[in-house]
Design a protein around this motif. Structure first.
Motif, mmCIF file in Angstrom:
data_model
loop_
_atom_site.group_PDB
_atom_site.id
_atom_site.type_symbol
_atom_site.label_atom_id
_atom_site.label_comp_id
_atom_site.label_asym_id
_atom_site.label_seq_id
_atom_site.Cartn_x
_atom_site.Cartn_y
_atom_site.Cartn_z
ATOM 1 N N GLU A 1 27.264 -6.069 1.999
ATOM 2 C CA GLU A 1 26.127 -5.244 1.576
ATOM 3 C C GLU A 1 26.159 -4.993 0.072
ATOM 4 O O GLU A 1 25.125 -4.794 -0.571
ATOM 5 N N SER A 2 27.377 -5.010 -0.500
ATOM 6 C CA SER A 2 27.514 -4.777 -1.940
ATOM 7 C C SER A 2 27.451 -6.077 -2.742
ATOM 8 O O SER A 2 27.649 -6.075 -3.955
ATOM 9 N N LYS B 1 25.743 -6.514 11.199
ATOM 10 C CA LYS B 1 25.580 -5.287 10.413
ATOM 11 C C LYS B 1 26.938 -4.668 10.069
ATOM 12 O O LYS B 1 27.104 -4.061 9.016
ATOM 13 N N ALA C 1 28.756 -4.198 6.277
ATOM 14 C CA ALA C 1 29.151 -2.862 5.822
ATOM 15 C C ALA C 1 30.597 -2.783 5.359
ATOM 16 O O ALA C 1 31.057 -1.717 4.950
ATOM 17 N N THR D 1 31.899 -0.721 2.122
ATOM 18 C CA THR D 1 30.786 0.109 1.657
ATOM 19 C C THR D 1 30.978 1.531 2.192
ATOM 20 O O THR D 1 31.876 1.796 2.982
ATOM 21 N N GLU D 2 30.124 2.437 1.779
ATOM 22 C CA GLU D 2 30.188 3.827 2.230
ATOM 23 C C GLU D 2 29.125 4.106 3.293
ATOM 24 O O GLU D 2 28.743 5.254 3.509
ATOM 25 N N HIS D 3 28.666 3.056 3.962
ATOM 26 C CA HIS D 3 27.607 3.217 4.965
ATOM 27 C C HIS D 3 28.071 4.113 6.116
ATOM 28 O O HIS D 3 29.208 4.008 6.571
ATOM 29 N N THR D 4 27.188 5.000 6.566
ATOM 30 C CA THR D 4 27.490 5.885 7.689
ATOM 31 C C THR D 4 26.797 5.369 8.948
ATOM 32 O O THR D 4 25.588 5.127 8.954
ATOM 33 N N PHE D 5 27.564 5.172 10.026
ATOM 34 C CA PHE D 5 27.030 4.747 11.315
ATOM 35 C C PHE D 5 26.945 5.954 12.243
ATOM 36 O O PHE D 5 27.711 6.913 12.110
ATOM 37 N N ASN E 1 29.066 10.932 13.311
ATOM 38 C CA ASN E 1 28.923 10.145 12.087
ATOM 39 C C ASN E 1 30.235 9.406 11.860
ATOM 40 O O ASN E 1 31.313 10.014 11.871
ATOM 41 N N LYS F 1 32.496 6.094 9.788
ATOM 42 C CA LYS F 1 32.656 5.162 8.677
ATOM 43 C C LYS F 1 33.490 3.986 9.161
ATOM 44 O O LYS F 1 34.506 4.165 9.832
#
Length: 348
Positions: free
Chosen positions: A74-75, A98, A102, A105-109, A154, A156
Motif C-alpha cells: 500500500e505504501s 488486501k 497492508a 502500513t498503519e491500516h486499521t482492520f 480494531n 493492526k
C-alpha cells in the motif's frame, strides 16, 4: 556529476511474486531492512522473518539476493523475503490481497472475535480467519477474553503468509487525546508506578496514570528464573518499573521490574574464580551441553565439547565441577569436568 546522475530516470521493471532480485542494503530500521533494487520502488524485508544472527550479519552497503513476496504494498514498496515463498506455490486467494497490501502500513482492520483458545483470540476479518495472541491484546481484553467473542475489534496487521494460512493481528485501542498526550510524554528509561491489574502465564498488566497500561513480561519480573509469575506478583500489588518501550497501538508501556533491582549474579559471581572446584547440581541436559544449578539462582553451563567422555549426566545429579570462565554479559558461569584421574592425559 552527482546532479546529472540524480536526474537519470529510474528503471521501470515489472516484478512478479517469486522473482529473484539483487539489491543493496541502504538502511536498517527498527522493523525493516531497506534495499535499493535499482527500480522506482525500494524493497523491504521485515525483520520478523529473520533470525537475530542474520539481522546482525547484514550491513548497510551489502548486496543481497532475495525474492519478491509482494510486488507492491500500500505504501508503494516491494515486499521481499530471503526465502522463495512464491515460486511453485498455489495462487493466492483474492481475499488475502488486501492483507498483503497492508504489510508495513498503519491500516486499521475491523474484525470479529469468533473463538478463544489458550494462546489468544481467533478473529474473522473480511471473511478470513486470523489470530490475536494474548500478548497482543490489552490487559482489559485479556481479563475478559471470553466476552470478546461476537464483538468487533480494531486490529493492526502484524504478520501475513497466505501460503501458510497465517494471519496475525494486534489489538488497536481507541484513546482519548489526553491518553495520547500522556503516552507521548513517556520515554525509555522513565520510572512509573501502578497497581497490578492481572497476572497471566506470560506476563502481568498494571494500571498506570491517565488510563495507560503497563506490561511486565515474565522475563522482566526478576533476575531469577520465574516459572510461576503469580508466585512473584499479585493483583492489587503496587509496583515500580523502568520503561523499556512504548506500544502506541495498545497504549501499552512495556516495563522491567528487574532493572530496578540489584542483579544478584554480580555479587555471587565475585565468589567464583577460574579453576575453583565447586559442587553443582544438574538442572537440564541438552544437545549443546549440561546446565547446572549453583546457588542463589546462578546458573552454570558445561558445553558439549567440555563434557567428560563416556560420562552420563542426569537431572538432580550432584557432582564436583571446575570453574572455567565467568561470563558477566550472559550471566552464566562456564564449567568443565573436575577430573580426579590422570588416565588418558598425555604428558609432553
Amino acid at each position: 556529476m552527482e546532479e546529472l546522475l540524480s536526474q537519470q530516470p529510474t528503471k521501470t521493471i515489472k516484478l512478479n511474486r517469486g522473482d529473484k532480485v539483487t539489491g543493496e542494503v541502504i538502511a536498517k530500521t527498527l522493523q525493516e531492512i531497506v534495499l535499493d533494487l535499482g527500480t522506482k520502488s525500494e524493497g523491504v524485508i521485515n525483520k520478523r522473518d529473520l533470525p537475530e544472527s542474520t539481522i546482525e550479519s547484514i550491513k548497510v552497503g551489502d548486496k543481497i539476493e532475495s525474492y519478491v513476496l509482494y510486488p507492491e504494498s500500500e505504501s508503494g514498496q516491494v515486499i521481499l523475503s530471503l526465502q522463495n515463498r512464491g515460486q511453485g506455490r498455489q495462487q493466492i486467494n483474492p481475499k488475502w490481497i488486501k492483507f498483503m497490501n497492508a504489510v508495513n502500513t498503519e491500516h486499521t482492520f475491523r474484525g470479529k472475535g469468533v473463538d478463544v483458545n489458550k494462546g489468544g483470540l481467533v478473529v474473522e476479518v473480511s471473511g478470513v480467519r486470523g489470530f490475536v495472541p494474548s500478548s497482543q491484546l490489552s490487559g482489559e481484553s485479556v481479563l475478559h477474553l471470553g466476552e470478546l467473542v461476537g464483538k468487533q475489534l480494531n486490529l493492526k496487521l502484524v504478520e501475513v503468509d497466505p501460503n501458510a494460512n497465517k494471519l496475525i493481528f494486534s489489538e488497536r485501542k481507541n484513546f482519548t487525546d489526553e491518553q495520547k498526550q500522556a503516552l507521548s510524554k513517556i520515554k525509555v528509561g522513565d520510572k512509573v508506578q501502578g497497581p497490578i491489574q492481572s497476572v497471566s502465564s506470560y506476563g502481568a498488566f498494571a494500571s498506570l496514570q491517565d488510563g495507560l497500561e503497563g506490561f511486565i513480561h515474565i522475563s522482566q519480573a526478576s533476575w531469577e528464573k520465574v516459572e510461576d509469575l503469580s508466585s512473584k506478583l499479585s493483583v492489587g500489588e503496587e509496583i515500580e518499573g523502568e520503561v523499556l518501550s512504548v506500544d502506541e497501538n495498545l497504549g501499552r508501556v512495556n516495563l522491567s521490574l528487574k532493572n530496578l533491582q540489584e542483579d544478584p549474579f554480580e555479587k555471587v559471581a565475585a565468589d567464583y574464580q577460574p579453576d575453583d572446584v565447586i559442587k553443582a547440581t544438574v538442572s537440564k541436559v541438552s544437545d549443546n551441553g549440561v546446565f547446572f544449578s549453583l546457588q542463589d539462582g546462578v546458573e552454570g553451563f558445561m558445553p558439549k565439547e567440555s563434557m567428560e567422555a563416556g560420562k552420563t549426566y542426569e537431572v538432580g545429579q550432584s557432582m564436583n565441577v571446575l570453574i572455567d570462565k565467568v561470563d558477566l554479559n550472559r550471566r552464566r558461569i562456564l564449567l568443565a569436568p573436575f577430573l580426579t584421574s590422570t588416565s588418558g592425559l598425555i604428558y609432553k
